[in-house]
Design a protein around this motif. Structure first.
Motif, PDB file in Angstrom:
ATOM      1  N   THR A  58       0.823  -1.213   0.000  1.00  0.00           N
ATOM      2  CA  THR A  58       0.000   0.000   0.000  1.00  0.00           C
ATOM      3  C   THR A  58       0.857   1.264   0.000  1.00  0.00           C
ATOM      4  O   THR A  58       0.328   2.364  -0.102  1.00  0.00           O
ATOM      5  CB  THR A  58      -0.947   0.031   1.218  1.00  0.00           C
ATOM      6  N   ASN A  59       2.164   1.094   0.105  1.00  0.00           N
ATOM      7  CA  ASN A  59       3.097   2.220   0.049  1.00  0.00           C
ATOM      8  C   ASN A  59       3.684   2.287  -1.356  1.00  0.00           C
ATOM      9  O   ASN A  59       4.528   1.470  -1.736  1.00  0.00           O
ATOM     10  CB  ASN A  59       4.203   2.044   1.089  1.00  0.00           C
ATOM     11  N   LYS A  60       3.223   3.247  -2.146  1.00  0.00           N
ATOM     12  CA  LYS A  60       3.639   3.330  -3.550  1.00  0.00           C
ATOM     13  C   LYS A  60       5.139   3.537  -3.699  1.00  0.00           C
ATOM     14  O   LYS A  60       5.766   2.942  -4.591  1.00  0.00           O
ATOM     15  CB  LYS A  60       2.869   4.453  -4.245  1.00  0.00           C
ATOM     16  N   ALA A  77      -2.410 -10.868  -5.245  1.00  0.00           N
ATOM     17  CA  ALA A  77      -3.076 -12.055  -4.697  1.00  0.00           C
ATOM     18  C   ALA A  77      -3.999 -11.741  -3.528  1.00  0.00           C
ATOM     19  O   ALA A  77      -4.712 -12.624  -3.059  1.00  0.00           O
ATOM     20  CB  ALA A  77      -2.022 -13.080  -4.254  1.00  0.00           C
ATOM     21  N   PHE A  78      -4.002 -10.501  -3.030  1.00  0.00           N
ATOM     22  CA  PHE A  78      -4.907 -10.151  -1.938  1.00  0.00           C
ATOM     23  C   PHE A  78      -6.354 -10.329  -2.391  1.00  0.00           C
ATOM     24  O   PHE A  78      -6.709  -9.971  -3.507  1.00  0.00           O
ATOM     25  CB  PHE A  78      -4.715  -8.686  -1.512  1.00  0.00           C
ATOM     26  N   SER A  85      -6.143  -4.617  -1.334  1.00  0.00           N
ATOM     27  CA  SER A  85      -6.148  -4.962  -2.755  1.00  0.00           C
ATOM     28  C   SER A  85      -6.354  -3.726  -3.618  1.00  0.00           C
ATOM     29  O   SER A  85      -5.620  -3.502  -4.594  1.00  0.00           O
ATOM     30  CB  SER A  85      -7.260  -5.983  -3.027  1.00  0.00           C
ATOM     31  N   ILE A  86      -7.328  -2.913  -3.276  1.00  0.00           N
ATOM     32  CA  ILE A  86      -7.654  -1.726  -4.065  1.00  0.00           C
ATOM     33  C   ILE A  86      -6.501  -0.734  -4.063  1.00  0.00           C
ATOM     34  O   ILE A  86      -6.103  -0.212  -5.117  1.00  0.00           O
ATOM     35  CB  ILE A  86      -8.942  -1.065  -3.532  1.00  0.00           C
ATOM     36  N   ILE A  87      -5.944  -0.467  -2.881  1.00  0.00           N
ATOM     37  CA  ILE A  87      -4.832   0.494  -2.799  1.00  0.00           C
ATOM     38  C   ILE A  87      -3.618  -0.020  -3.572  1.00  0.00           C
ATOM     39  O   ILE A  87      -2.937   0.745  -4.267  1.00  0.00           O
ATOM     40  CB  ILE A  87      -4.468   0.765  -1.328  1.00  0.00           C
ATOM     41  N   LEU A 113     -12.519  -3.182  -8.941  1.00  0.00           N
ATOM     42  CA  LEU A 113     -11.247  -3.281  -9.666  1.00  0.00           C
ATOM     43  C   LEU A 113     -11.418  -2.906 -11.134  1.00  0.00           C
ATOM     44  O   LEU A 113     -10.549  -2.256 -11.726  1.00  0.00           O
ATOM     45  CB  LEU A 113     -10.680  -4.695  -9.534  1.00  0.00           C
ATOM     46  N   LEU A 114     -12.547  -3.294 -11.717  1.00  0.00           N
ATOM     47  CA  LEU A 114     -12.817  -2.898 -13.098  1.00  0.00           C
ATOM     48  C   LEU A 114     -13.003  -1.390 -13.200  1.00  0.00           C
ATOM     49  O   LEU A 114     -12.550  -0.756 -14.169  1.00  0.00           O
ATOM     50  CB  LEU A 114     -14.072  -3.621 -13.614  1.00  0.00           C
TER      51      LEU A 114
END
Length: 231
Positions: A58-60, A77-78, A85-87, A113-114
């Motif tokens: 989650t840390n870009k 895989a989350f 997952s989204i982040i 996600l889409l």
């Protein structure tokens, strides 16, 4: 064998490690990322070549510094933790990474996600895929390995054991490609053969084919024989 590629698997859970093991078995280069060092080390202990990096996806900035851009493919895989997952997917998209496959926990997760910008073929729901596999396999008279399915066709492998086709060509065995099936390849003694209608079938050949679901039972009888077919 496809050319060797490099993959990042983000998430050392059962799904992520199944992907990792499959890629490793296919001689691909895999690096697994997870924030839990203990879990990461425990999962990788049974791997031969896969590497692990402790990282918070989650840390870009951490993703970028860890070299996430270098990979041919990234698998997120989350699933159960939708926020993570989204982040993670947002971070990957912000970094310009397009070759993403993301696990979704359910249809709601998939829709999000889409909406973020992933394509339909980049998001998978393993439970739905597994359910389709089980339902499809139940249609057949014997247990076979179903590699992939859609509404009408499956890809599967059938072992040659029926005397009626052994030492005969695909054409002589009436297995020439048509609208119902196509033999994609034959695996024999560790080698892969790309067949044509004159290719001779040998005992214990592994025939990999793409076929209509409605035609598979007949193909099993023709190629494998009826010794294992249920009465």
């Amino acid at each position: 064998m496809a050319r060797k590629k490099s993959f990042a698997v983000i998430g050392a859970n059962n799904f992520g490690m199944a992907v990792t093991k499959t890629l490793e078995d296919k001689k691909q280069s895999v690096v697994v990322y997870d924030f839990d060092e203990h879990k990461l080390n425990a999962h990788l202990a049974g791997m031969a070549t896969a590497e692990g990096i402790v990282l918070d996806a989650t840390n870009k900035t951490s993703l970028e510094k860890a070299g996430i851009k270098q990979f041919d493919g990234v698998i997120v895989a989350f699933g159960s933790n939708m926020e993570v997952s989204i982040i993670t997917v947002l971070n990957l998209l912000d970094l310009g990474i397009g070759n993403i496959i993301a696990k979704a926990n359910d249809l709601r997760h998939k829709r999000i996600l889409l909406a973020l910008g992933l394509d339909e073929n980049q998001v998978i729901i393993p439970d739905i895929i597994s359910g389709k596999m089980v339902a499809t396999r139940s249609l057949f008279d014997i247990d076979i390995d179903v590699q992939s399915i859609d509404d009408d066709f499956i890809s599967t492998t059938i072992i040659v054991s029926d005397p009626g086709v052994i030492d005969k060509s695909i054409q002589e065995s009436h297995l020439t490609a048509n609208n119902n099936w196509n033999i994609i390849q034959i695996k024999r003694g560790g080698k892969v053969i790309l067949p044509d209608e004159k290719t001779i079938l040998k005992k214990d050949d592994q025939v990999v084919l793409f076929a209509r679901i409605t035609a598979v039972n007949d193909l099993i009888l023709k190629i494998k024989g009826d010794d294992e077919v249920e009465n």
